[in-house]
Design a protein around this motif. Structure first.
Motif, PDB file in Angstrom:
ATOM      1  N   THR A 300       0.826  -1.201   0.000  1.00  0.00           N
ATOM      2  CA  THR A 300       0.000   0.000   0.000  1.00  0.00           C
ATOM      3  C   THR A 300       0.867   1.260   0.000  1.00  0.00           C
ATOM      4  OG1 THR A 300      -1.760  -1.163   1.190  1.00  0.00           O
ATOM      5  CG2 THR A 300      -1.792   1.251   1.268  1.00  0.00           C
ATOM      6  N   GLY A 301       0.447   2.246  -0.793  1.00  0.00           N
ATOM      7  CA  GLY A 301       1.115   3.536  -0.794  1.00  0.00           C
ATOM      8  C   GLY A 301       2.172   3.708  -1.862  1.00  0.00           C
ATOM      9  N   TRP A 302       2.332   2.709  -2.740  1.00  0.00           N
ATOM     10  CA  TRP A 302       3.351   2.779  -3.773  1.00  0.00           C
ATOM     11  C   TRP A 302       2.717   2.488  -5.132  1.00  0.00           C
ATOM     12  CZ3 TRP A 302       8.177   4.283  -2.220  1.00  0.00           C
ATOM     13  CH2 TRP A 302       8.440   4.208  -0.851  1.00  0.00           C
ATOM     14  N   SER A 303       3.220   3.176  -6.165  1.00  0.00           N
ATOM     15  CA  SER A 303       2.718   2.947  -7.517  1.00  0.00           C
ATOM     16  C   SER A 303       3.241   1.618  -8.054  1.00  0.00           C
ATOM     17  CB  SER A 303       3.174   4.085  -8.435  1.00  0.00           C
ATOM     18  OG  SER A 303       4.583   4.001  -8.661  1.00  0.00           O
ATOM     19  N   THR A 304       2.733   1.219  -9.210  1.00  0.00           N
ATOM     20  CA  THR A 304       3.171  -0.047  -9.799  1.00  0.00           C
ATOM     21  C   THR A 304       4.658  -0.021 -10.122  1.00  0.00           C
ATOM     22  OG1 THR A 304       0.968  -0.504 -10.701  1.00  0.00           O
ATOM     23  CG2 THR A 304       2.820  -1.667 -11.697  1.00  0.00           C
ATOM     24  N   TYR A 305       5.143   1.043 -10.769  1.00  0.00           N
ATOM     25  CA  TYR A 305       6.572   1.126 -11.060  1.00  0.00           C
ATOM     26  C   TYR A 305       7.388   1.093  -9.776  1.00  0.00           C
ATOM     27  CZ  TYR A 305       6.068   2.191 -16.071  1.00  0.00           C
ATOM     28  OH  TYR A 305       5.819   2.118 -17.412  1.00  0.00           O
ATOM     29  N   GLU A 306       6.950   1.798  -8.752  1.00  0.00           N
ATOM     30  CA  GLU A 306       7.688   1.814  -7.489  1.00  0.00           C
ATOM     31  C   GLU A 306       7.698   0.436  -6.841  1.00  0.00           C
ATOM     32  OE1 GLU A 306       6.777   6.488  -6.343  1.00  0.00           O
ATOM     33  OE2 GLU A 306       5.484   4.877  -5.590  1.00  0.00           O
ATOM     34  N   ARG A 307       6.582  -0.262  -6.917  1.00  0.00           N
ATOM     35  CA  ARG A 307       6.544  -1.623  -6.375  1.00  0.00           C
ATOM     36  C   ARG A 307       7.498  -2.544  -7.118  1.00  0.00           C
ATOM     37  NH1 ARG A 307      -0.052  -1.949  -6.391  1.00  0.00           N
ATOM     38  NH2 ARG A 307      -0.455  -0.964  -4.352  1.00  0.00           N
ATOM     39  N   LEU A 308       7.618  -2.351  -8.430  1.00  0.00           N
ATOM     40  CA  LEU A 308       8.467  -3.205  -9.244  1.00  0.00           C
ATOM     41  C   LEU A 308       9.943  -2.874  -9.101  1.00  0.00           C
ATOM     42  CD1 LEU A 308       6.419  -3.289 -12.581  1.00  0.00           C
ATOM     43  CD2 LEU A 308       6.784  -5.203 -11.031  1.00  0.00           C
ATOM     44  N   TRP A 309      10.264  -1.605  -8.874  1.00  0.00           N
ATOM     45  CA  TRP A 309      11.648  -1.167  -8.949  1.00  0.00           C
ATOM     46  C   TRP A 309      12.290  -0.881  -7.598  1.00  0.00           C
ATOM     47  CZ3 TRP A 309      10.512   3.138 -13.119  1.00  0.00           C
ATOM     48  CH2 TRP A 309      10.134   2.515 -14.312  1.00  0.00           C
ATOM     49  N   ALA A 310      11.506  -0.458  -6.620  1.00  0.00           N
ATOM     50  CA  ALA A 310      12.114   0.072  -5.402  1.00  0.00           C
ATOM     51  C   ALA A 310      11.554  -0.503  -4.117  1.00  0.00           C
ATOM     52  CB  ALA A 310      11.952   1.603  -5.375  1.00  0.00           C
ATOM     53  N   ARG A 311      10.709  -1.516  -4.207  1.00  0.00           N
ATOM     54  CA  ARG A 311      10.174  -2.142  -3.006  1.00  0.00           C
ATOM     55  C   ARG A 311      10.526  -3.625  -3.002  1.00  0.00           C
ATOM     56  NH1 ARG A 311      10.334   1.060   0.332  1.00  0.00           N
ATOM     57  NH2 ARG A 311       8.882  -0.028   1.698  1.00  0.00           N
ATOM     58  N   PRO A 312      10.886  -4.160  -1.840  1.00  0.00           N
ATOM     59  CA  PRO A 312      11.171  -5.598  -1.759  1.00  0.00           C
ATOM     60  C   PRO A 312       9.884  -6.407  -1.824  1.00  0.00           C
ATOM     61  CG  PRO A 312      11.317  -4.595   0.418  1.00  0.00           C
ATOM     62  CD  PRO A 312      11.052  -3.473  -0.541  1.00  0.00           C
ATOM     63  N   THR A 313      10.018  -7.670  -2.182  1.00  0.00           N
ATOM     64  CA  THR A 313       8.848  -8.530  -2.288  1.00  0.00           C
ATOM     65  C   THR A 313       9.113  -9.890  -1.659  1.00  0.00           C
ATOM     66  OG1 THR A 313       9.490  -9.503  -4.422  1.00  0.00           O
ATOM     67  CG2 THR A 313       8.200  -7.460  -4.485  1.00  0.00           C
ATOM     68  N   ALA A 314       8.028 -10.567  -1.331  1.00  0.00           N
ATOM     69  CA  ALA A 314       8.051 -11.973  -0.913  1.00  0.00           C
ATOM     70  C   ALA A 314       7.010 -12.694  -1.753  1.00  0.00           C
ATOM     71  CB  ALA A 314       7.732 -12.099   0.577  1.00  0.00           C
ATOM     72  N   GLU A 315       7.470 -13.485  -2.709  1.00  0.00           N
ATOM     73  CA  GLU A 315       6.558 -14.131  -3.643  1.00  0.00           C
ATOM     74  C   GLU A 315       6.585 -15.646  -3.482  1.00  0.00           C
ATOM     75  OE1 GLU A 315       4.357 -12.880  -5.564  1.00  0.00           O
ATOM     76  OE2 GLU A 315       4.919 -10.762  -5.396  1.00  0.00           O
ATOM     77  N   VAL A 316       5.421 -16.253  -3.400  1.00  0.00           N
ATOM     78  CA  VAL A 316       5.304 -17.713  -3.400  1.00  0.00           C
ATOM     79  C   VAL A 316       5.451 -18.195  -4.834  1.00  0.00           C
ATOM     80  CG1 VAL A 316       3.811 -19.670  -2.935  1.00  0.00           C
ATOM     81  CG2 VAL A 316       3.827 -17.715  -1.374  1.00  0.00           C
ATOM     82  N   ASN A 317       6.474 -19.008  -5.095  1.00  0.00           N
ATOM     83  CA  ASN A 317       6.684 -19.579  -6.419  1.00  0.00           C
ATOM     84  C   ASN A 317       6.035 -20.945  -6.567  1.00  0.00           C
ATOM     85  OD1 ASN A 317       9.965 -18.416  -5.803  1.00  0.00           O
ATOM     86  ND2 ASN A 317       8.448 -17.298  -6.982  1.00  0.00           N
ATOM     87  N   GLY A 318       5.812 -21.608  -5.452  1.00  0.00           N
ATOM     88  CA  GLY A 318       5.164 -22.911  -5.499  1.00  0.00           C
ATOM     89  C   GLY A 318       4.786 -23.361  -4.105  1.00  0.00           C
ATOM     90  N   LEU A 319       3.607 -23.959  -3.984  1.00  0.00           N
ATOM     91  CA  LEU A 319       3.120 -24.523  -2.718  1.00  0.00           C
ATOM     92  C   LEU A 319       2.517 -25.876  -3.057  1.00  0.00           C
ATOM     93  CD1 LEU A 319       2.586 -24.180   0.315  1.00  0.00           C
ATOM     94  CD2 LEU A 319       0.456 -23.020  -0.259  1.00  0.00           C
ATOM     95  N   HIS A 320       3.168 -26.938  -2.612  1.00  0.00           N
ATOM     96  CA  HIS A 320       2.804 -28.271  -3.071  1.00  0.00           C
ATOM     97  C   HIS A 320       2.598 -29.207  -1.881  1.00  0.00           C
ATOM     98  CE1 HIS A 320       4.301 -26.864  -6.957  1.00  0.00           C
ATOM     99  NE2 HIS A 320       5.391 -26.474  -6.321  1.00  0.00           N
ATOM    100  N   GLY A 321       1.626 -30.096  -2.023  1.00  0.00           N
ATOM    101  CA  GLY A 321       1.400 -31.110  -1.004  1.00  0.00           C
ATOM    102  C   GLY A 321       0.074 -31.805  -1.234  1.00  0.00           C
ATOM    103  N   GLY A 322       0.027 -33.070  -0.895  1.00  0.00           N
ATOM    104  CA  GLY A 322      -1.227 -33.788  -0.976  1.00  0.00           C
ATOM    105  C   GLY A 322      -1.599 -34.223  -2.378  1.00  0.00           C
ATOM    106  N   TYR A 323      -2.864 -34.504  -2.545  1.00  0.00           N
ATOM    107  CA  TYR A 323      -3.377 -35.103  -3.781  1.00  0.00           C
ATOM    108  C   TYR A 323      -3.843 -34.012  -4.742  1.00  0.00           C
ATOM    109  CZ  TYR A 323      -6.283 -37.948  -6.868  1.00  0.00           C
ATOM    110  OH  TYR A 323      -6.834 -38.560  -7.955  1.00  0.00           O
ATOM    111  N   ALA A 324      -3.468 -34.126  -6.010  1.00  0.00           N
ATOM    112  CA  ALA A 324      -3.883 -33.144  -7.014  1.00  0.00           C
ATOM    113  C   ALA A 324      -4.456 -33.804  -8.256  1.00  0.00           C
ATOM    114  CB  ALA A 324      -2.701 -32.263  -7.399  1.00  0.00           C
ATOM    115  N   GLY A 325      -4.792 -35.079  -8.178  1.00  0.00           N
ATOM    116  CA  GLY A 325      -5.336 -35.782  -9.324  1.00  0.00           C
ATOM    117  C   GLY A 325      -6.841 -35.578  -9.463  1.00  0.00           C
ATOM    118  N   PRO A 326      -7.472 -36.292 -10.376  1.00  0.00           N
ATOM    119  CA  PRO A 326      -8.920 -36.153 -10.567  1.00  0.00           C
ATOM    120  C   PRO A 326      -9.698 -36.681  -9.367  1.00  0.00           C
ATOM    121  CG  PRO A 326      -8.052 -37.971 -11.878  1.00  0.00           C
ATOM    122  CD  PRO A 326      -6.877 -37.264 -11.310  1.00  0.00           C
ATOM    123  N   GLY A 327     -10.858 -36.087  -9.131  1.00  0.00           N
ATOM    124  CA  GLY A 327     -11.689 -36.526  -8.017  1.00  0.00           C
ATOM    125  C   GLY A 327     -11.078 -36.151  -6.681  1.00  0.00           C
ATOM    126  N   HIS A 328     -11.361 -36.956  -5.666  1.00  0.00           N
ATOM    127  CA  HIS A 328     -10.898 -36.658  -4.312  1.00  0.00           C
ATOM    128  C   HIS A 328     -10.149 -37.859  -3.736  1.00  0.00           C
ATOM    129  CE1 HIS A 328     -13.155 -32.889  -3.830  1.00  0.00           C
ATOM    130  NE2 HIS A 328     -14.084 -33.483  -4.557  1.00  0.00           N
TER     131      HIS A 328
END
Length: 473
Positions: A300-328
């Motif tokens: 909050t409080g920063w423009s898109t360019y500022e968020r991209l260029w001058a603010r640090p980030t914490a990004e989830v690149n992958g979250l994996h676990g359990g069953y991911a096939g068809p059905g349940h």
């Protein structure tokens, strides 16, 4: 192919670049057919083949010294040196890379990624922009510079370092620099692996963010458990890892790791004003460069360019676990894995951030869960260029002549080995590139806009003359 660009500068350099357009496109297309994917051991032979292709091209162009470096753990890198006629001329090292990101037709490409094609004014194929296209741009610029000046050597002493594993993290670049420090000694460094914010608004990158990665594995029971017999009675590693992910940000999008912001150097009021003056069409950016993302988000409080260029980030690149096939499949998973990356900004040190992340995770591991935490290698420091340096000024002037407009300062949100280069070689660094946000680098259907690559080559041709003139003054 005939050039689609109209003369802007009317310089001899522009004429020399335009005259070589067809050969440039054919040559670059040939190089793009080599799938030099450094992340895939199955393609390491192609990385070596790509290096040899570049070395052969440089020798054909007349570079007096051309070497393929394979004497360290690094994948093959190409080094070249062309001394200026004047021994007192400055030495400029151009850095880039010839390896590329993985690419497969099944990833969503509309054509075979290593069968490049020209569509209108675009050259499409993996590496067309990042970074083979930009290395080829530099080679074309050197040819045009020599032709325009009628000289047998460039106006400055040129060195070229094109590494073969940037797309897999430049894991051995430090070793390469240490082994060949004498050969790479220089007065200034120019990095090609960069771009502009918009085709109609020429900009020069003056900063990139750093990077730290994090991997967390939560383990509960030895095997998956029946969710009816055990659910609600034992910890669920996926649920607990999701809680950890949620804890990394507050409601304002700010990272909650204690001490994380202590060293952040915020952009100046002048920088924020300059960035605010850059055109930004949010709906068009979302629909185009952001591939149909439906809203902007972030701190909050920063423009898109500022968020991209001058603010640090914490990004989830992958979250994996359990069953991911068809059905349940009604289970309590026995494990879950989280992969994150943290972009760092001016003055943040990866060596200081890594233990903060490890402590943050350790303080939140619940009872009944075993956690393995890794922050990978040393990380990548951020780098900010000196906007008042003669090198940045020369690049802005060279690009301005070629593009016919004032070139404004900007930054990029990505990360690279620039801080390592400038620290190891003890030389100032700046960027010269014409990639666009819509070039789809690291994504299916990567492209380069050929008129911009040609303008970039003209910029390169002007740059050597400008740097030599400034040195003489």
């Amino acid at each position: 192919m005939t050039s689609t660009i109209e003369p802007l500068s009317g310089t001899v350099e522009q004429t020399e670049v335009a005259a070589r357009t067809d050969a440039f496109v054919a040559e670059l297309s040939e190089w793009l057919r080599i799938p030099s994917i450094s992340a895939d051991p199955g393609h390491h032979g192609d990385v070596a083949r790509s290096a040899e292709w570049l070395a052969t091209t440089l020798r054909r162009d007349g570079w007096p010294t051309v070497e393929v470096w394979s004497d360290t753990a690094a994948l093959p890198a190409v080094y070249a040196h062309w001394p200026a006629a004047d021994p007192a001329a400055p030495t400029v090292l151009v850095y880039g890379h010839h390896d590329v990101q993985p690419a497969d037709l099944d990833d969503g490409w509309s054509f075979a990624p290593f069968e490049p094609q020209v569509v209108g004014e675009e050259l499409r194929g993996r590496g067309a922009s990042d970074d083979k296209g930009h290395i080829a741009m530099v080679l074309l610029g050197v040819r045009a510079h020599l032709a325009a000046t009628g000289a047998a050597a460039p106006a400055v002493s040129l060195k070229l370092l094109v590494e073969g594993e940037e797309e897999s993290g430049s894991a051995h670049l430090a070793e390469l620099l240490a082994a060949h420090g004498d050969a790479l000694a220089c007065d200034e460094i120019v990095v090609t692996d960069t771009g502009m914010v918009d085709r109609e608004t020429p900009t020069v990158c003056c900063g990139m963010r750093g990077l730290v990665d994090l991997e967390v594995v939560y383990r509960g029971a030895a095997v998956d458990l029946h969710s009816g017999q055990f659910g609600g009675a034992v910890p669920n590693p996926v649920t607990e890892l999701a809680r950890l992910v949620a804890a990394f940000h507050d409601d304002d999008g700010r990272i909650t790791v204690p001490g994380f912001y202590d060293d952040v150097r915020e952009p100046t009021a002048q920088e924020r004003a300059a960035w605010a003056a850059l055109p930004f069409d949010e709906p068009a950016w979302l629909a185009g460069s952001a591939a149909g993302a439906m809203a902007t988000a972030g701190e909050t409080g920063w423009s898109t360019y500022e968020r991209l260029w001058a603010r640090p980030t914490a990004e989830v690149n992958g979250l994996h676990g359990g069953y991911a096939g068809p059905g349940h499949k009604t289970i309590v998973p026995h494990s879950a894995t989280l992969k994150m990356t943290f972009r760092l900004v001016d003055a943040q040190d990866p060596a200081r951030i890594k233990p903060l992340l490890e402590r943050f995770v350790a303080d939140r591991v619940p009872a009944g869960i075993d956690a393995d935490v890794s922050t990978g290698g040393p990380g990548v420091p951020p780098l900010i260029c000196d906007l008042d340096s003669p090198l940045v000024a020369s690049i802005r002037e060279a690009m301005g002549i070629a593009l016919g407009a004032e070139v404004l300062p900007a930054r990029e949100g990505g990360s690279g080995p620039e801080a390592l280069l400038t620290t190891a070689l003890g030389a100032p660094l700046a960027f010269l590139g014409v990639m666009l946000p819509g070039d789809r680098i690291h994504a299916p259907d990567e492209r380069a806009v050929l008129p911009l690559l040609l303008r970039g080559a003209e910029s390169v041709a002007h740059l050597w003359r400008l740097l030599a003139t400034r040195h003489l003054r």
